[in-house]
Design an enzyme around this catalytic site. Structure first.
Site: not given
Ligand code: BGC
Length: 735
Positions: A268
């Site tokens: 993530d």
């Molecule tokens: C979130 C993810 C997301 C990623 C990209 C993160 O902060 O937890 O779910 O896909 O950002 O935007």
């Protein structure tokens, strides 16, 4: 040679040509908003990203979108880097791209797997037309905590339903052919247990037992893997003191080991770098070592692999085979997407123009929006509204909102593109409609990355709303949360109607008790007062582009509501986490009339609205509930049937639900567990016989070693229209 073997062969040959730097580069995912500020202090500059693209040191980009942009960036990778390896283009396509479907939690309340799959399909068609080929969805995190803002992004609290929905969404995004230019590779996220963060506080730690992990958290991920999801995103939380990004147990042993997952794991956002903040890695070097060894294949905006991994391999700390394994997984997807045949295959300006906001997509969005609405209460059949001769007062700032109903994850869509409830209601011209906002919910501009400011003081519009209510036959009040009050980083400690809306509701009620409350929200709300006083309550979530049309059609009875809750509504925030499949405890009932049983002294322990609850304008009766025996062998299939009759005055749909209770287990079993459901449509007066089958795969559970076992013993079976159904029968399972 089958196509998988062929791809593996191509991947191996390419890998042989790559330098270590190029391999590590493939494990690197950059955000395309060059000036983004995120959690990493020294985020890469645009110049650095560009340099890396030219060297072939980027595996994928996120947030670069639009055919022109995608083509431009792809061109650098393909034409300027030594090996010309194409990039994957990813984005958070969560509930649509331009045309927005309801938030995923709302969609799950439809229990309509076909419609959910279709919604993901439409999202894939739109998103792929702008050059994207990878989505960071579906989120399959089970959660029992309405304080957590991201419950809006999941399918609620139940692992069985959550697994079915996970499969439907993966299928919808990926279609039958990943190499087609209108499909997206899907990502099951966040692996794992993010939905169990303590106190619902965003990015917090998780402390759950093994049994919850195996039986509640992991099943939807397993379902997504079985449905061939091509990537998995790890999560921000820790479990048992190990941040998940560094968890070998989850990523290597379970996901890639036991489940044989052959896609790749993407971190993530900066979660590899965050190992330092967790106090698990002392520096970036250690973070890179821990995460790569544990099986995190791609570093999203963390700048850790790109800076450290080559050195770690060169000095023998990380085996090159770990890098090779990660790169193979990433390259495999590039072949599967067809990017080596044509890196620009998703780039077609004409398709982009004709696809976005297409009328078929709006129709699909309307269809699932109607199906997502849950009728929570309808005293004296206040709903549906009469179509003529009525004076209707529509009240609430959210009623005229065209932005909030788009929900939280709508970053690609255009502001103010939702049909508001006001616009939807205006289409019914037989009544006279007055609108008063009553009170502002928010102050100033609302934005995806900024805190929402709630109006706590200005009540100057109350009197106009009260006057309008006095004069009306029926008052429709649209209250709830702004779309940016749920979603990532939007945890709440109060889950009531925010701002001055509760006060407005009570004031309007004094003027006119004939109120239909339409809720707009991204999580279950604690609305005990409303439940006690307001005759009709409609849960309309944030329903996306077609919100107003869907709400109006339900209020006027042109669509008979059929949604059922997939997350329990508590009476108050103190009951959270609350869920239907809880454990008995040693003291489940008030046996002696004394205080020593599992309860609260200041609140009921029961939910306000249970999982599976949802009314219709018609009524359904259940009869002839049968099981084909009393005693079964563990290898037998138990057959259950029940007749469902539409006994009311409207045609309608019902979600027939089947629950079991395994009375005694070596691991204690929940008091009820959903094990089957069927969405049926019945004309008024019509009866259908519904059949369910229970076999080993449904009667067993995971023990604390993670093995799936089935135990002999006594079971109860329940059928009905909610998890609170009282229709029950029993059977015994023998060795
Ligand atoms: C979130 C993810 C997301 C990623 C990209 C993160 O902060 O937890 O779910 O896909 O950002 O935007």
């Amino acid at each position: 040679m089958n196509s998988n073997d062929l791809i593996d062969k191509k991947v191996d040959s390419l890998l042989n040509l790559m330098t270590l730097e190029e391999k590590v580069g493939q494990m690197n995912l950059y955000n395309g908003f060059w000036d983004v500020t995120g959690p990493v202090p020294q985020e890469g500059s645009a110049e650095q990203k560009y340099e890396h693209l030219k060297k072939g040191w980027v595996g994928a980009m996120l947030s670069v979108r639009g055919v022109e942009q995608v083509r431009e960036v792809q061109k650098v990778a393909v034409e300027e880097s030594r090996l010309g390896i194409p990039l994957i283009f990813g984005f958070d396509v969560i509930h649509g791209y331009k045309t927005l479907s309801p938030i995923p939690l709302a969609e799950s309340c439809s229990w309509d797997l076909e419609a959910i799959e279709k919604s993901a399909r439409v999202a894939a068609i739109e998103a792929s037309s702008v050059g994207l080929n990878w989505t960071f969805a579906p989120m399959v995190d089970i959660s029992r905590d309405a304080r957590w803002g991201r419950v809006m992004e999941g399918a609620g609290e139940d692992p069985f339903l959550g697994s079915q929905i996970a499969k439907a969404r993966v299928k919808g995004f990926q279609g039958d052919d990943l190499s087609a230019n209108n499909t997206l590779a899907a990502t099951a996220k966040h692996f794992a247990a993010y939905g169990f963060i303590e106190a619902g506080r965003e990015y917090n730690s998780v402390d759950i037992g093994t049994s919850t992990l195996y039986n509640t958290v992991l099943p939807p991920f397993k379902a997504a893997v079985d449905a061939n999801v091509r990537s998995v995103m790890n999560s921000f939380n820790e479990i048992n003191g190990i941040p998940v990004t560094a968890s070998k147990f989850l990523q290597r042993d379970i996901l890639k080991g036991k489940w044989n997952f052959n896609g790749f794991v993407v971190s993530d956002w900066a979660s590899i770098w965050e190992l330092i903040n967790w106090g698990h890695a002392k520096d970036k070097r250690e973070a890179a070592k821990l995460a790569s060894t544990a099986g995190s294949d791609m570093d999203m905006e963390g700048y850790v692999y790109i800076e450290e991994l080559v050195k770690l391999v060169n000095d023998g700390t990380v085996k090159e085979s770990i890098v090779d394994d990660a790169v193979k997984r990433i390259l495999r997807l590039k072949y599967e997407l067809g990017l080596f045949d044509d890196p620009y295959k998703y780039c077609d300006e004409t398709r982009e123009k004709s696809t976005l906001y297409h009328k078929d997509h709006q129709e699909a969005a309307l269809d699932i929006a109607k199906k997502s609405i849950v009728l929570l209460k309808n005293e004296n059949n206040l709903l549906p509204l009469k179509k003529e001769g009525q004076k209707i007062a529509l009240i609430g700032a959210l009623a005229s909102e065209k932005n909030s109903p788009l929900g939280s994850w709508r970053i690609a869509s255009d502001d103010n593109t939702a049909v508001s409830v006001l616009e939807g209601m205006k289409q019914y011209k037989g009544n006279s409609l007055t609108y008063e906002k009553g009170v502002d919910l928010t102050i100033g501009k609302t934005h995806f990355v900024e805190e929402v400011v709630i109006n706590e003081t200005d009540k100057s519009d109350f009197p106009k709303a009260i006057e309008a209510a006095k004069d009306a036959d029926v008052v429709v009040m649209v209250l709830g949360e702004h779309g940016f009050q749920s979603g990532e980083a939007r945890s709440r400690t109060q889950i009531d109607l925010p701002g001055l809306q509760q006060e407005l509701l009570e004031e309007v009620y004094k003027a006119n008790k004939n109120i239909v409350l339409v809720l707009n929200n991204g999580r279950p709300l604690a609305i005990e007062w409303a439940d006690k006083h307001i005759p009709a309550i409609v849960e309309a979530w944030q329903l996306g582009s077609q919100t107003g049309n869907a709400v109006a059609q339900v209020l006027y009875g042109d669509y008979n509501p059929s949604g059922k809750l997939t997350m329990t509504f508590p009476r108050n925030v103190g009951q959270v986490p609350i869920y239907y499949n809880y454990k008995s405890t040693g003291r489940p009932i008030n046996r002696e009339g004394n205080v020593f049983w599992s309860h609260y002294i200041d609140s009921e322990r029961t939910p306000l609205y249970a999982f599976g609850h949802g009314l219709s304008y018609t009524t359904f009766e259940y009869s002839n509930f049968k099981i084909n025996g009393k005693t079964f062998n563990i290898n037998d299939t138990v057959e259950i049937s029940v007749d469902v009759t539409n006994s009311g005055n409207y045609d309608g749909k019902e979600v027939v639900q089947l629950y079991i209770r395994d009375l005694f287990g070596s691991i204690t079993r929940p008091v009820r567990e959903l094990k089957g459901f069927e969405l049926i449509e019945l004309k008024k007066g019509e009866t259908k016989t519904i059949q369910f089958k229970l076999d080993k795969s449904l009667l067993g559970f995971y023990n604390n070693e993670g093995e799936f076992i089935v135990e002999a013993g006594d079971f109860k079976v329940f059928v009905g229209g909610s998890s609170m159904t009282t229709l029950e029968k029993s059977f015994e399972l023998t060795e």
